[in-house]
Structures are given as structure tokens and as C-alpha cells.
Scaffold this active site. Structure first.
Site, PDB file in Angstrom:
ATOM      1  N   LYS A  14      43.539  52.429  40.423  1.00  0.00           N
ATOM      2  CA  LYS A  14      43.634  53.170  41.899  1.00  0.00           C
ATOM      3  C   LYS A  14      44.406  52.717  42.968  1.00  0.00           C
ATOM      4  O   LYS A  14      45.086  54.377  43.756  1.00  0.00           O
ATOM      5  CB  LYS A  14      42.186  53.622  42.375  1.00  0.00           C
ATOM      6  CG  LYS A  14      41.370  53.979  41.615  1.00  0.00           C
ATOM      7  CD  LYS A  14      41.225  55.451  41.564  1.00  0.00           C
ATOM      8  CE  LYS A  14      39.672  55.698  40.656  1.00  0.00           C
ATOM      9  NZ  LYS A  14      39.904  57.360  40.482  1.00  0.00           N
ATOM     10  N   ARG A  71      31.954  66.280  34.535  1.00  0.00           N
ATOM     11  CA  ARG A  71      31.363  65.799  33.783  1.00  0.00           C
ATOM     12  C   ARG A  71      30.627  64.995  34.188  1.00  0.00           C
ATOM     13  O   ARG A  71      29.554  64.415  33.849  1.00  0.00           O
ATOM     14  CB  ARG A  71      31.472  66.349  31.835  1.00  0.00           C
ATOM     15  CG  ARG A  71      31.407  67.734  31.942  1.00  0.00           C
ATOM     16  CD  ARG A  71      31.316  67.472  29.962  1.00  0.00           C
ATOM     17  NE  ARG A  71      31.175  68.718  29.659  1.00  0.00           N
ATOM     18  CZ  ARG A  71      31.049  68.863  27.394  1.00  0.00           C
ATOM     19  NH1 ARG A  71      31.012  67.885  27.115  1.00  0.00           N
ATOM     20  NH2 ARG A  71      30.670  69.871  27.655  1.00  0.00           N
ATOM     21  N   SER A 129      38.323  54.189  45.095  1.00  0.00           N
ATOM     22  CA  SER A 129      37.710  53.529  45.695  1.00  0.00           C
ATOM     23  C   SER A 129      37.431  52.583  46.048  1.00  0.00           C
ATOM     24  O   SER A 129      38.218  51.908  47.046  1.00  0.00           O
ATOM     25  CB  SER A 129      37.390  52.983  43.709  1.00  0.00           C
ATOM     26  OG  SER A 129      36.117  52.012  44.081  1.00  0.00           O
ATOM     27  N   SER A 130      36.342  51.973  46.905  1.00  0.00           N
ATOM     28  CA  SER A 130      35.825  50.713  47.714  1.00  0.00           C
ATOM     29  C   SER A 130      36.731  49.794  46.840  1.00  0.00           C
ATOM     30  O   SER A 130      37.163  48.371  48.138  1.00  0.00           O
ATOM     31  CB  SER A 130      34.494  50.879  48.237  1.00  0.00           C
ATOM     32  OG  SER A 130      33.795  50.359  47.694  1.00  0.00           O
ATOM     33  N   CYS A 131      36.836  49.674  45.879  1.00  0.00           N
ATOM     34  CA  CYS A 131      37.778  47.850  45.096  1.00  0.00           C
ATOM     35  C   CYS A 131      38.484  48.402  45.471  1.00  0.00           C
ATOM     36  O   CYS A 131      39.452  47.247  44.987  1.00  0.00           O
ATOM     37  CB  CYS A 131      36.894  48.263  44.228  1.00  0.00           C
ATOM     38  SG  CYS A 131      38.009  49.336  42.978  1.00  0.00           S
ATOM     39  N   LEU A 164      30.357  61.677  37.044  1.00  0.00           N
ATOM     40  CA  LEU A 164      29.231  61.652  38.728  1.00  0.00           C
ATOM     41  C   LEU A 164      29.201  62.191  39.404  1.00  0.00           C
ATOM     42  O   LEU A 164      28.967  63.665  40.415  1.00  0.00           O
ATOM     43  CB  LEU A 164      28.651  60.060  38.552  1.00  0.00           C
ATOM     44  CG  LEU A 164      28.469  59.981  40.133  1.00  0.00           C
ATOM     45  CD1 LEU A 164      27.173  60.361  39.864  1.00  0.00           C
ATOM     46  CD2 LEU A 164      28.276  58.556  40.596  1.00  0.00           C
ATOM     47  N   TYR A 220      40.730  48.253  37.248  1.00  0.00           N
ATOM     48  CA  TYR A 220      40.726  49.124  38.022  1.00  0.00           C
ATOM     49  C   TYR A 220      40.963  49.651  39.382  1.00  0.00           C
ATOM     50  O   TYR A 220      42.126  50.854  39.872  1.00  0.00           O
ATOM     51  CB  TYR A 220      39.231  49.233  37.796  1.00  0.00           C
ATOM     52  CG  TYR A 220      38.636  50.700  38.688  1.00  0.00           C
ATOM     53  CD1 TYR A 220      39.005  51.754  37.706  1.00  0.00           C
ATOM     54  CD2 TYR A 220      37.719  51.108  39.760  1.00  0.00           C
ATOM     55  CE1 TYR A 220      38.356  52.955  37.965  1.00  0.00           C
ATOM     56  CE2 TYR A 220      37.133  52.051  40.159  1.00  0.00           C
ATOM     57  CZ  TYR A 220      37.466  53.599  39.450  1.00  0.00           C
ATOM     58  OH  TYR A 220      36.676  54.532  39.548  1.00  0.00           O
ATOM     59  N   THR A 250      32.404  54.190  48.601  1.00  0.00           N
ATOM     60  CA  THR A 250      31.614  53.518  49.049  1.00  0.00           C
ATOM     61  C   THR A 250      31.072  53.859  47.887  1.00  0.00           C
ATOM     62  O   THR A 250      31.367  55.112  46.092  1.00  0.00           O
ATOM     63  CB  THR A 250      31.174  53.096  49.672  1.00  0.00           C
ATOM     64  OG1 THR A 250      30.184  51.758  49.375  1.00  0.00           O
ATOM     65  CG2 THR A 250      30.093  54.313  49.986  1.00  0.00           C
ATOM     66  N   HIS A 257      26.573  50.089  36.459  1.00  0.00           N
ATOM     67  CA  HIS A 257      26.898  49.668  38.075  1.00  0.00           C
ATOM     68  C   HIS A 257      26.287  49.559  38.118  1.00  0.00           C
ATOM     69  O   HIS A 257      24.940  49.709  37.387  1.00  0.00           O
ATOM     70  CB  HIS A 257      27.138  50.691  39.259  1.00  0.00           C
ATOM     71  CG  HIS A 257      29.235  51.080  39.240  1.00  0.00           C
ATOM     72  ND1 HIS A 257      28.982  52.242  38.016  1.00  0.00           N
ATOM     73  CD2 HIS A 257      29.758  50.289  39.389  1.00  0.00           C
ATOM     74  CE1 HIS A 257      30.876  52.052  38.345  1.00  0.00           C
ATOM     75  NE2 HIS A 257      31.198  51.016  39.117  1.00  0.00           N
ATOM     76  N   ASP A 260      28.326  37.530  41.253  1.00  0.00           N
ATOM     77  CA  ASP A 260      28.216  38.036  41.994  1.00  0.00           C
ATOM     78  C   ASP A 260      28.824  39.499  42.403  1.00  0.00           C
ATOM     79  O   ASP A 260      28.780  40.169  42.982  1.00  0.00           O
ATOM     80  CB  ASP A 260      27.904  37.029  43.701  1.00  0.00           C
ATOM     81  CG  ASP A 260      26.109  36.832  43.452  1.00  0.00           C
ATOM     82  OD1 ASP A 260      25.282  37.610  42.897  1.00  0.00           O
ATOM     83  OD2 ASP A 260      26.300  35.852  44.160  1.00  0.00           O
TER      84      ASP A 260
END
Length: 309
Positions: free
Chosen positions: A141, A13, A108-110, A15, A137, A165, A180, A270
Site C-alpha cells: 500500500k 464486487r 489502509s491505516s496499516c 466491500l 500488505y 480506518t 478481519h 494482539d
């Protein structure tokens, strides 16, 4: 992969999961397994083990995760760590125990260090400190990646990991408290337009640069990797281009039709200065994104107007 393969989409369900379901159905895969949280709580190890033992999916895509933007990550580090670790451990272990032929773990890219080289190669993993605003997070991951690699090393499991990304598109989270940057800006611009405001306040300085990929492109990449990638080494998925947050805000205002001014709240963080993935590895295999950025934002805004307004 065969069209008859039983494929479990964990997080169908969300994204990513919803985009993957759409893509698989278009491609003729009809034997899809989906369960919402009321039917199967992925944090419950016994329930997950029972589900896999009964259904025995040949393919599993782990797209379920607790996600959020800077504010959510800052406010809920315990939940981001514990819940994601629980879900990952349960699904990955049960997929192996039930004899799954392949598993795709979506990271994830993080996961990459705050000051990683740009564009970020897969080899940058664990080469420096993480960005503090999403550390919990990211650590979860990274643990998922390492668990998949451990199953590959110790048991020969074909468990692969893709690092997308920043994503956007239909079924995104537009809640200003937990979303986000792109969906948050889209909602803010829409609200400012509807209320006739002259100013739109945006967090930070506008200088950080980010890469964005439409989730339908990621779904295509996932299918591509399921069919043609069998290495336990992580692989980046992105478009290979980035944009400043200021440019993003201006583009979104243009798409939405908000004609006021942008105001920058520099008391807000930022985050990472720049985050652009090196996608040469997946490009060399033959996959590239197809959806242009402006077109993708316009599609997302159209979906928002129909479903979230």
C-alpha cells in the site's frame, strides 16, 4: 465531477467497491465501468493497458486489493506483496497513459508504524517500523501511495490517496480463515448462538483498541474527495473514535443475541496495541461520518443473515 463522467471502479464486487457503486448510483452517476476478474485480471499488465486504452475512463477508483486479517497476512506474505503491487502498478500506470483526469487510490491505516502517535496523523507515514503481522500488505500500500505521488510530481497527474480506518458493512468477508476482526466476531457470535454454546473464544487479550467505519460512510467520503480534494498528500478517513476488542466483542454479542461468556485465547497475537486515525484534516474540509457504530453493526448483521448465513 460531471454525472456523465465515465468512472472505473476497480474492485467493484468487494466491500469498498460495491459501496462506492451504490453511492454513485444514488447520486446520479450512471456511466460506471465495472469488470470482474473473469473479464479483466488486474494482475495482467497487457490486459489492463488494453482495457484503459479502449474505455478511457475519466475517473478511476482503485479499490481492488488482496486483503485479509492477521492470519491471512501471516500465512501469505508473498501473495499480499506481489498481487497488490501488480494490481496497483498496472491500474495507476494505465490510468495515466490513457489520460484519466483523476484517480483515487485507497490505502489502509496499516501503512502507519506500529507505535505511531495516537491519534495517527498523516505525517506519521514512514516514521517507524511497521506492525509485523501485516507488513507485506502495508508495504504494498505504501508503494501505491508513493507511485501516485510520483505521477503527481513528475507528470502533474491528479492522483490522490485516502487512508481508511478499519471498515465493515455489506459484502464484507465473513470467512474465519481470512476475515478481519469485526466480521469474524460477528460470524463466531452468530454460530455460537445458533449452536447454543455457552462460550465464545476470541483471539488475543481483548485490550487492543481499534477504530471502525461503516463502508457506506467511506463511500460518501470517496465521492467527497473526488469532488473536492486534489492534493497528492495522503488523507485519513475515519470516525475519530475507537473501542477495545473486548468492548467490540461484547457489543457484537449484544446485537446478535449471544448470551454466553467470552473466553480470551492469549496465545494468539494482539497486533498493534492501538490504531486510531487523526481525521482532523478531512473534518476541516467539511466531511464527517454519519452512521453510528451500533446501528452499523446491526445493519451488517441484517445483511449477513440475508446473504451469508
Amino acid at each position: 465531477m460531471k454525472k456523465s463522467d465515465k468512472i472505473f471502479i476497480a474492485g467493484h464486487r468487494g466491500l469498498v467497491g460495491s459501496a462506492l457503486v451504490r453511492r454513485l448510483k444514488v447520486e446520479g452517476f450512471e456511466n460506471l465501468l465495472t469488470r470482474d476478474r473473469a473479464e479483466l485480471d488486474l494482475r495482467d499488465d497487457r490486459a489492463v493497458a488494453r482495457f484503459f486504452a479502449e474505455e478511457k475512463p475519466a475517473i478511476t477508483v482503485l479499490a481492488a486489493a488482496k486483503v485479509g486479517g492477521i492470519k491471512a497476512n501471516n500465512d501469505l506474505p508473498v501473495e499480499f506483496l506481489v498481487e497488490n503491487l501488480q494490481v496497483q502498478n498496472n491500474v495507476i500506470r494505465s490510468a495515466y497513459d490513457s489520460g484519466a483526469r483523476k484517480l483515487l487510490f485507497l490505502g489502509s491505516s496499516c501503512i502507519y508504524p506500529k507505535h505511531a502517535p495516537q491519534p495517527i496523523p498523516e505525517s506519521a507515514l514512514l516514521s517507524g517500523p511497521l506492525e509485523p503481522t501485516n507488513e507485506a500488505y502495508a508495504i504494498a500500500k505504501i508503494a501505491g501511495i508513493k507511485l501516485c505521488q510520483a505521477y503527481a510530481q513528475e507528470y502533474g497527474a491528479n492522483f490522490i490517496s485516502a487512508m481508511p480506518t478499519n471498515l465493515y458493512g455489506p459484502n464484507d468477508n465473513f470467512d474465519l480463515e481470512t476475515s478481519h476482526v469485526l466480521p469474524a466476531l460477528l460470524r463466531k457470535a452468530h454460530t455460537a448462538k445458533e449452536e447454543g454454546r455457552r462460550e465464545l473464544v476470541v483471539w488475543g487479550s481483548g485490550r487492543p483498541r481499534r477504530e471502525f467505519l461503516h463502508v457506506d460512510d467511506l463511500a460518501a467520503a470517496c465521492l467527497f474527495l473526488l469532488e473536492s480534494y486534489d492534493s497528492p498528500e495522503i488523507i485519513n478517513v475515519g470516525c475519530g473514535e475507537d473501542i477495545s476488542i473486548r468492548e467490540l466483542a461484547e457489543l457484537i454479542c449484544d446485537v446478535v443475541g449471544f448470551e454466553g461468556e467470552l473466553a480470551w485465547d492469549t496465545t494468539k497475537p494482539d497486533g498493534t496495541p492501538r490504531k486510531l486515525l487523526d481525521v482532523s484534516k478531512i473534518h476541516a474540509l467539511g466531511w464527517q461520518h454519519r452512521i453510528g457504530f451500533r446501528d452499523g453493526i446491526a445493519r451488517t448483521y441484517e445483511w449477513f443473515l440475508k446473504n451469508e448465513k
